[in-house]
Motif scaffolding. Structure first.
Motif, PDB file in Angstrom:
ATOM      1  N   VAL A 167     -81.923  53.306  59.643  1.00 59.37           N
ATOM      2  CA  VAL A 167     -81.958  52.026  58.921  1.00 59.37           C
ATOM      3  C   VAL A 167     -80.680  51.839  58.102  1.00 59.37           C
ATOM      4  CG1 VAL A 167     -83.152  50.709  57.123  1.00 59.37           C
ATOM      5  CG2 VAL A 167     -84.466  51.945  58.867  1.00 59.37           C
ATOM      6  N   GLU A 168     -80.220  52.892  57.463  1.00 59.39           N
ATOM      7  CA  GLU A 168     -79.013  52.807  56.634  1.00 59.39           C
ATOM      8  C   GLU A 168     -77.747  52.850  57.474  1.00 59.39           C
ATOM      9  OE1 GLU A 168     -78.934  52.184  53.557  1.00 59.39           O
ATOM     10  OE2 GLU A 168     -80.993  52.532  52.914  1.00 59.39           O
ATOM     11  N   GLN A 169     -77.913  53.029  58.803  1.00 63.04           N
ATOM     12  CA  GLN A 169     -76.783  53.075  59.735  1.00 63.04           C
ATOM     13  C   GLN A 169     -75.789  54.187  59.361  1.00 63.04           C
ATOM     14  OE1 GLN A 169     -76.001  48.641  59.386  1.00 63.04           O
ATOM     15  NE2 GLN A 169     -75.900  48.831  61.614  1.00 63.04           N
ATOM     16  N   LEU A 170     -76.355  55.331  59.056  1.00 60.96           N
ATOM     17  CA  LEU A 170     -75.529  56.483  58.728  1.00 60.96           C
ATOM     18  C   LEU A 170     -75.182  57.244  60.005  1.00 60.96           C
ATOM     19  CD1 LEU A 170     -77.494  57.694  55.555  1.00 60.96           C
ATOM     20  CD2 LEU A 170     -75.471  56.216  55.653  1.00 60.96           C
ATOM     21  N   ASP A 171     -74.415  58.285  59.832  1.00 59.86           N
ATOM     22  CA  ASP A 171     -73.953  59.069  60.979  1.00 59.86           C
ATOM     23  C   ASP A 171     -75.134  59.795  61.621  1.00 59.86           C
ATOM     24  OD1 ASP A 171     -72.662  60.625  62.824  1.00 59.86           O
ATOM     25  OD2 ASP A 171     -71.053  61.218  61.456  1.00 59.86           O
ATOM     26  N   ILE A 195     -89.611  49.990  65.335  1.00 55.10           N
ATOM     27  CA  ILE A 195     -88.628  50.227  64.275  1.00 55.10           C
ATOM     28  C   ILE A 195     -87.453  49.262  64.418  1.00 55.10           C
ATOM     29  CG2 ILE A 195     -87.001  51.888  63.302  1.00 55.10           C
ATOM     30  CD1 ILE A 195     -89.912  52.505  62.694  1.00 55.10           C
ATOM     31  N   TRP A 196     -86.949  49.125  65.649  1.00 57.39           N
ATOM     32  CA  TRP A 196     -85.809  48.225  65.883  1.00 57.39           C
ATOM     33  C   TRP A 196     -86.159  46.779  65.548  1.00 57.39           C
ATOM     34  CZ3 TRP A 196     -85.674  44.080  69.252  1.00 57.39           C
ATOM     35  CH2 TRP A 196     -84.423  43.438  69.360  1.00 57.39           C
ATOM     36  N   ASN A 197     -87.337  46.345  65.991  1.00 56.18           N
ATOM     37  CA  ASN A 197     -87.744  44.955  65.775  1.00 56.18           C
ATOM     38  C   ASN A 197     -87.972  44.643  64.298  1.00 56.18           C
ATOM     39  OD1 ASN A 197     -88.735  42.305  66.834  1.00 56.18           O
ATOM     40  ND2 ASN A 197     -90.651  43.004  65.905  1.00 56.18           N
ATOM     41  N   TYR A 198     -88.413  45.624  63.544  1.00 55.47           N
ATOM     42  CA  TYR A 198     -88.711  45.391  62.128  1.00 55.47           C
ATOM     43  C   TYR A 198     -87.440  45.281  61.295  1.00 55.47           C
ATOM     44  CZ  TYR A 198     -91.115  45.846  57.638  1.00 55.47           C
ATOM     45  OH  TYR A 198     -91.600  45.631  56.370  1.00 55.47           O
ATOM     46  N   PHE A 199     -86.442  46.095  61.601  1.00 56.99           N
ATOM     47  CA  PHE A 199     -85.211  46.090  60.807  1.00 56.99           C
ATOM     48  C   PHE A 199     -84.075  45.288  61.453  1.00 56.99           C
ATOM     49  CE2 PHE A 199     -87.352  49.893  59.185  1.00 56.99           C
ATOM     50  CZ  PHE A 199     -87.194  49.702  57.821  1.00 56.99           C
ATOM     51  N   LYS A 200     -83.963  45.381  62.780  1.00 54.57           N
ATOM     52  CA  LYS A 200     -82.888  44.682  63.502  1.00 54.57           C
ATOM     53  C   LYS A 200     -81.516  44.955  62.866  1.00 54.57           C
ATOM     54  CE  LYS A 200     -85.366  40.874  65.716  1.00 54.57           C
ATOM     55  NZ  LYS A 200     -86.746  41.177  65.397  1.00 54.57           N
ATOM     56  N   VAL A 201     -81.221  46.216  62.633  1.00 51.43           N
ATOM     57  CA  VAL A 201     -79.933  46.582  62.035  1.00 51.43           C
ATOM     58  C   VAL A 201     -78.913  46.987  63.090  1.00 51.43           C
ATOM     59  CG1 VAL A 201     -80.948  47.278  59.849  1.00 51.43           C
ATOM     60  CG2 VAL A 201     -80.750  48.957  61.700  1.00 51.43           C
ATOM     61  N   LYS A 241     -98.854  51.457  69.991  1.00 46.52           N
ATOM     62  CA  LYS A 241     -98.702  50.190  70.705  1.00 46.52           C
ATOM     63  C   LYS A 241     -97.596  49.345  70.063  1.00 46.52           C
ATOM     64  CE  LYS A 241    -103.563  50.090  72.112  1.00 46.52           C
ATOM     65  NZ  LYS A 241    -103.795  51.497  71.729  1.00 46.52           N
ATOM     66  N   ILE A 242     -97.151  48.349  70.819  1.00 48.32           N
ATOM     67  CA  ILE A 242     -96.151  47.420  70.277  1.00 48.32           C
ATOM     68  C   ILE A 242     -96.766  46.617  69.139  1.00 48.32           C
ATOM     69  CG2 ILE A 242     -94.762  45.361  70.770  1.00 48.32           C
ATOM     70  CD1 ILE A 242     -93.597  47.895  71.927  1.00 48.32           C
ATOM     71  N   ASN A 243     -96.090  46.621  68.008  1.00 53.30           N
ATOM     72  CA  ASN A 243     -96.554  45.891  66.826  1.00 53.30           C
ATOM     73  C   ASN A 243     -95.382  45.036  66.317  1.00 53.30           C
ATOM     74  OD1 ASN A 243     -97.448  45.078  64.237  1.00 53.30           O
ATOM     75  ND2 ASN A 243     -98.875  46.818  64.194  1.00 53.30           N
ATOM     76  N   ASP A 244     -95.531  43.717  66.375  1.00 54.26           N
ATOM     77  CA  ASP A 244     -94.456  42.809  65.982  1.00 54.26           C
ATOM     78  C   ASP A 244     -94.275  42.684  64.490  1.00 54.26           C
ATOM     79  OD1 ASP A 244     -93.744  42.161  68.601  1.00 54.26           O
ATOM     80  OD2 ASP A 244     -95.308  40.635  68.751  1.00 54.26           O
ATOM     81  N   ASP A 245     -95.238  43.169  63.716  1.00 54.02           N
ATOM     82  CA  ASP A 245     -95.115  43.062  62.260  1.00 54.02           C
ATOM     83  C   ASP A 245     -95.679  44.328  61.621  1.00 54.02           C
ATOM     84  OD1 ASP A 245     -94.761  42.249  59.693  1.00 54.02           O
ATOM     85  OD2 ASP A 245     -96.391  40.764  59.692  1.00 54.02           O
ATOM     86  N   LEU A 246     -94.789  45.116  61.039  1.00 54.12           N
ATOM     87  CA  LEU A 246     -95.219  46.370  60.412  1.00 54.12           C
ATOM     88  C   LEU A 246     -95.586  46.192  58.944  1.00 54.12           C
ATOM     89  CD1 LEU A 246     -92.601  48.887  61.872  1.00 54.12           C
ATOM     90  CD2 LEU A 246     -94.827  48.220  62.805  1.00 54.12           C
ATOM     91  N   SER A 247     -95.445  44.954  58.444  1.00 51.84           N
ATOM     92  CA  SER A 247     -95.723  44.722  57.019  1.00 51.84           C
ATOM     93  C   SER A 247     -97.210  44.911  56.667  1.00 51.84           C
ATOM     94  CB  SER A 247     -95.285  43.320  56.602  1.00 51.84           C
ATOM     95  OG  SER A 247     -95.970  42.339  57.373  1.00 51.84           O
ATOM     96  N   CYS A 248     -98.050  44.981  57.686  1.00 57.09           N
ATOM     97  CA  CYS A 248     -99.482  45.171  57.411  1.00 57.09           C
ATOM     98  C   CYS A 248     -99.808  46.619  57.061  1.00 57.09           C
ATOM     99  CB  CYS A 248    -100.297  44.722  58.604  1.00 57.09           C
ATOM    100  SG  CYS A 248     -99.910  45.570  60.150  1.00 57.09           S
ATOM    101  N   PHE A 249     -98.863  47.528  57.259  1.00 54.50           N
ATOM    102  CA  PHE A 249     -99.136  48.947  56.985  1.00 54.50           C
ATOM    103  C   PHE A 249     -98.879  49.261  55.524  1.00 54.50           C
ATOM    104  CE2 PHE A 249     -98.598  48.843  61.514  1.00 54.50           C
ATOM    105  CZ  PHE A 249     -99.519  49.749  61.979  1.00 54.50           C
TER     106      PHE A 249
END
Length: 249
Positions: A167-171, A195-201, A241-249
Motif C-alpha cells: 500500500v505504501e509502495q515501498l521496496d 487488495i488492489w481494487n480497494y487501494f488502487k495504488v 471470494k471477490i469483494n468489491d468493498d472491504l469497508s464492511c470489515f
C-alpha cells in the motif's frame, strides 16, 4: 474640385454684376448732370475695374485676416476643451478613488477570515493520511478474518506488514514470504484483486508480483503474468471470494 471652381465663378460673377450695376448707376448720374457720353462710359469702366480690384484686395488681405482670426478662436476653444476634459478626467479619477475607498467598508475586513494556506495544506495532508490509515486498519481486519484459520500468528502479522509495504509502495525487497494451508491459488488471486481494487495504488502487474513474493510457496509454479490474468476468475468460488468493498470489515 469642380464644385470649388463653380463656387469661385459664382462669387466673382456676383462681384462683377454688382460692379456693373454701380457703373451703370454712376454713368446715369453723370449723364443727368450734363456729362457727355464718353466721360460717362469711361466712368462706367473705371467703376467696374475699381470694384473688381477692391474686391481682390479685400479678398487677399481680409481672407488671411479671417483665417488667422478663426485659427486663434478655434485654438482657444480647443485649449479650453482640453482643459475641461483634463479637469473632468481628474474629477472622475478622484471620484473613483473615493469610491474605491468607500467600497472597502470595515465590516468586510472584519468578516474575512485570516486564511493561512500552510494550515489548510497541513489539514488536507493530515486528512489524506488519516483516510489512508483507516483503509490500512480496515484491510488489517480483513486479513485477520480471511487468514486467521490458514496461517500462524507470526505469518499473519507478516502478511499485514507485507500489505502495508504494498500500500505504501515501498521496496518489495522488504517483503517476506508466508506459508498458508488449505487455501487454493484461486483464493490467493481473489485476495490480491480485493487488495488492489480497494487501494488502487498500482497496476495489476504490481499486485501480481506482491502475491508471487508473499505466497511464494503456494505460487512457486505460477508466473507473474499468469497471476495477473487470473485475479478475478470464478469470483464467487473458493474460500476467499471477490469483494468489491472491504469497508464492511
Amino acid at each position: 474640385m469642380k464644385i470649388k471652381y463653380f463656387e469661385y465663378i459664382v462669387m466673382y460673377l456676383s462681384v462683377f454684376l454688382v460692379c456693373v450695376l454701380i457703373g451703370i448707376a454712376g454713368r446715369l448720374i453723370l449723364i443727368e448732370k450734363g456729362a457727355d457720353a464718353y466721360t460717362a462710359n469711361v466712368f462706367f469702366w473705371i467703376s467696374i475695374g475699381f470694384g473688381i480690384l477692391l474686391f481682390a484686395i479685400l479678398s487677399l488681405f481680409l481672407n488671411e485676416l479671417v483665417v488667422r482670426l478663426l485659427k486663434f478662436l478655434f485654438k482657444n476653444k480647443a485649449t479650453e476643451s482640453a482643459t475641461d476634459q483634463i479637469s473632468e478626467e481628474g474629477n472622475l479619477k478622484l471620484t473613483d478613488e473615493k469610491r474605491d475607498v468607500v467600497v472597502e467598508p470595515e465590516f468586510v475586513k472584519e468578516n474575512i477570515p485570516d486564511i493561512n494556506i500552510k494550515n489548510i495544506r497541513k489539514q488536507q495532508q493530515n486528512l489524506i493520511i488519516n483516510q489512508k490509515q483507516n483503509k490500512i486498519e480496515t484491510v488489517t481486519r480483513y486479513v485477520h478474518e480471511q487468514f486467521a484459520l490458514y496461517t500462524s500468528d507470526e505469518d499473519l502479522m507478516q502478511l499485514c506488514n507485507n500489505v502495508t509495504i504494498y500500500v505504501e509502495q515501498l521496496d518489495f525487497e522488504n517483503l517476506k514470504p508466508i506459508i498458508v494451508k488449505d487455501l487454493s491459488t484461486l483464493d490467493l488471486y481473489h485476495f490480491g484483486w480485493n487488495i488492489w481494487n480497494y487501494f488502487k495504488v498500482s497496476k495489476q502487474d504490481k499486485v501480481a508480483e506482491f502475491l508471487k513474493i508473499t505466497f511464494s510457496e503456494s505460487l512457486k509454479d505460477v508466473e507473474v503474468n499468469s497471476i495477473k490474468t487470473h485475479l478475478k476468475d470464478d469470483d464467487q468460488k473458493g474460500i476467499i471470494k471477490i469483494n468489491d468493498d472491504l469497508s464492511c470489515f
